[in-house]
Scaffold this motif. Structure first.
Motif, mmCIF file in Angstrom:
data_model
loop_
_atom_site.group_PDB
_atom_site.id
_atom_site.type_symbol
_atom_site.label_atom_id
_atom_site.label_comp_id
_atom_site.label_asym_id
_atom_site.label_seq_id
_atom_site.Cartn_x
_atom_site.Cartn_y
_atom_site.Cartn_z
ATOM 1 N N LEU A 85 0.803 -1.097 -0.082
ATOM 2 C CA LEU A 85 -0.034 0.125 -0.062
ATOM 3 C C LEU A 85 0.857 1.363 -0.020
ATOM 4 O O LEU A 85 0.458 2.125 -0.851
ATOM 5 N N ASN A 86 2.029 1.360 0.490
ATOM 6 C CA ASN A 86 2.895 2.295 0.572
ATOM 7 C C ASN A 86 4.175 1.729 1.582
ATOM 8 O O ASN A 86 4.463 0.597 1.577
ATOM 9 N N MET A 87 5.137 2.973 1.890
ATOM 10 C CA MET A 87 6.261 2.584 2.216
ATOM 11 C C MET A 87 6.431 1.429 3.327
ATOM 12 O O MET A 87 7.485 0.591 3.441
ATOM 13 N N ARG A 88 5.691 1.359 4.305
ATOM 14 C CA ARG A 88 5.433 0.680 5.452
ATOM 15 C C ARG A 88 4.294 -0.474 5.590
ATOM 16 O O ARG A 88 4.349 -1.181 6.519
ATOM 17 N N GLU A 89 3.206 -0.231 4.416
ATOM 18 C CA GLU A 89 2.209 -1.254 4.849
ATOM 19 C C GLU A 89 1.916 -2.073 3.290
ATOM 20 O O GLU A 89 2.257 -1.524 2.309
ATOM 21 N N GLN A 90 1.357 -3.235 3.794
ATOM 22 C CA GLN A 90 0.784 -4.003 2.788
ATOM 23 C C GLN A 90 -0.361 -4.640 3.432
ATOM 24 O O GLN A 90 -0.910 -4.768 4.319
ATOM 25 N N LEU A 91 -1.554 -4.951 2.134
ATOM 26 C CA LEU A 91 -2.817 -5.188 2.187
ATOM 27 C C LEU A 91 -2.570 -6.784 2.278
ATOM 28 O O LEU A 91 -2.050 -7.332 1.113
ATOM 29 N N ILE A 92 -2.929 -7.570 3.190
ATOM 30 C CA ILE A 92 -2.865 -8.959 3.277
ATOM 31 C C ILE A 92 -4.292 -9.908 3.428
ATOM 32 O O ILE A 92 -5.378 -8.918 4.187
ATOM 33 N N LYS A 93 -4.481 -11.143 3.184
ATOM 34 C CA LYS A 93 -5.499 -11.670 3.527
ATOM 35 C C LYS A 93 -5.428 -12.046 5.035
ATOM 36 O O LYS A 93 -4.819 -12.589 5.492
ATOM 37 N N GLN A 94 -6.705 -12.024 5.529
ATOM 38 C CA GLN A 94 -6.625 -12.677 6.947
ATOM 39 C C GLN A 94 -6.570 -14.137 7.132
ATOM 40 O O GLN A 94 -7.329 -14.767 6.312
ATOM 41 N N VAL A 95 -5.767 -14.640 7.789
ATOM 42 C CA VAL A 95 -5.664 -16.212 7.788
ATOM 43 C C VAL A 95 -5.579 -16.545 9.386
ATOM 44 O O VAL A 95 -5.230 -15.585 10.314
ATOM 45 N N ASP A 96 -5.717 -17.722 9.561
ATOM 46 C CA ASP A 96 -5.478 -18.162 11.041
ATOM 47 C C ASP A 96 -4.124 -18.676 11.026
ATOM 48 O O ASP A 96 -3.978 -19.526 10.443
#
Ligand code: UDP
Length: 256
Positions: A74-85
């Motif tokens: 998403l930006n320098m420090r963040e990514q979008l991920i799928k929620q998993v167990d």
């Protein structure tokens, strides 16, 4: 202003609620910890480098059909991920003796192992993540025998991909750790690679000089950890993406 909800804070990352159901935002901190947090420092910019390196690796794993939790950076420090167990195991794959296996089995650091070896550690900070066997894993219900098979297949595929990727840029993949998650899509559950893959979770040595380009620089007080992480990112072609002469992608290093 509404503040987003923090779901979990770990040693090097924070997880926030994502924009849609089933998604999370993974934030990379600058904290470096070792020996179960007994050693702790802030290294300015480490989070940015790990976010970028991990994005590069996870997006390539997705592309070659190795399922991961990664959606996009998403930006320098963040990514979008799928929620998993998260499966409560750290899965380590080793090609060359170093770290705890060298100590445990009395091997010389740098010795090539007879074959790639997979080890499981139970994720429990209060116990210092003890090594466990398949008997413990199935006996205590942390994963089923079928899930262990899937995990081992994924771990070996990741090892093959990473070994080749790093070899192409003059780096030897000594060992690495992955974490796995259970992802439900409709009614079907599958195991995917989760967390991060970066110099925090791999041992990476320059092929010729054997210089350490990973978190051992911090663990062993060798200094120059950020420079080493930057070197890994640079060799993968991730530092100067906007400068025309370098272009994108890994920079090939000739081995002799
Ligand atoms: N590792 C990790 N997190 C941990 C423990 C290990 O990412 O909590 C990685 C470590 O960076 C190395 C591999 O797993 O690449 C094997 O680590 P080892 O068992 O040798 O443990 P260590 O020497 O780090 O205690």
């Amino acid at each position: 202003m509404s503040r987003r909800r923090r779901i979990y804070e770990g040693k090097a990352k924070i997880l926030y609620e994502g924009p849609e159901a089933g998604t999370l935002i993974q934030f990379f901190k600058d904290d470096a910890t070792a020996f179960n947090k007994k050693k702790h420092e802030i290294l300015d910019g480490k989070g940015v480098l790990n976010n970028r390196i991990s994005e590069y690796i996870f997006s390539h794993l997705n592309q070659i059909g190795i399922p991961t939790h990664f959606i996009k950076r998403l930006n320098m420090r963040e990514q979008l991920i799928k929620q998993v167990d998260i499966v409560p195991l750290e899965v380590v794959v080793r090609n060359i003796a170093a770290g705890s296996i060298a100590k445990r089995l009395g091997l010389e650091e740098g010795e090539v192992l007879p074959r790639s070896i997979i080890e499981f550690f139970y994720k429990a900070d209060e116990l210092d993540d003890p090594m466990v066997s398949e008997e413990h894993i199935t006996g205590f219900g942390w994963a089923t025998p079928a899930e262990i098979d899937d995990i081992m297949t994924l771990a070996i595929r990741v090892n093959d991909f990473l070994s080749g990727l790093f070899l192409g840029v003059g780096i030897q993949l000594v060992d690495f750790k992955i974490e796995l998650g259970r992802l439900w899509e409709n009614d079907v559950m599958r195991i995917v690679v989760a967390d991060e893959i970066s110099p925090d979770s791999c041992r990476l040595w320059d092929i010729k000089s054997k210089k350490k380009l990973d978190k051992d620089r911090f663990r062993q007080e060798l200094g120059g950890m950020l420079e080493a992480y930057r070197e890994v990112a640079d060799r993968l072609g991730l530092l100067h993406e906007n400068e025309p002469p370098r272009g994108k992608g890994p920079v090939l290093v000739k081995s002799d």
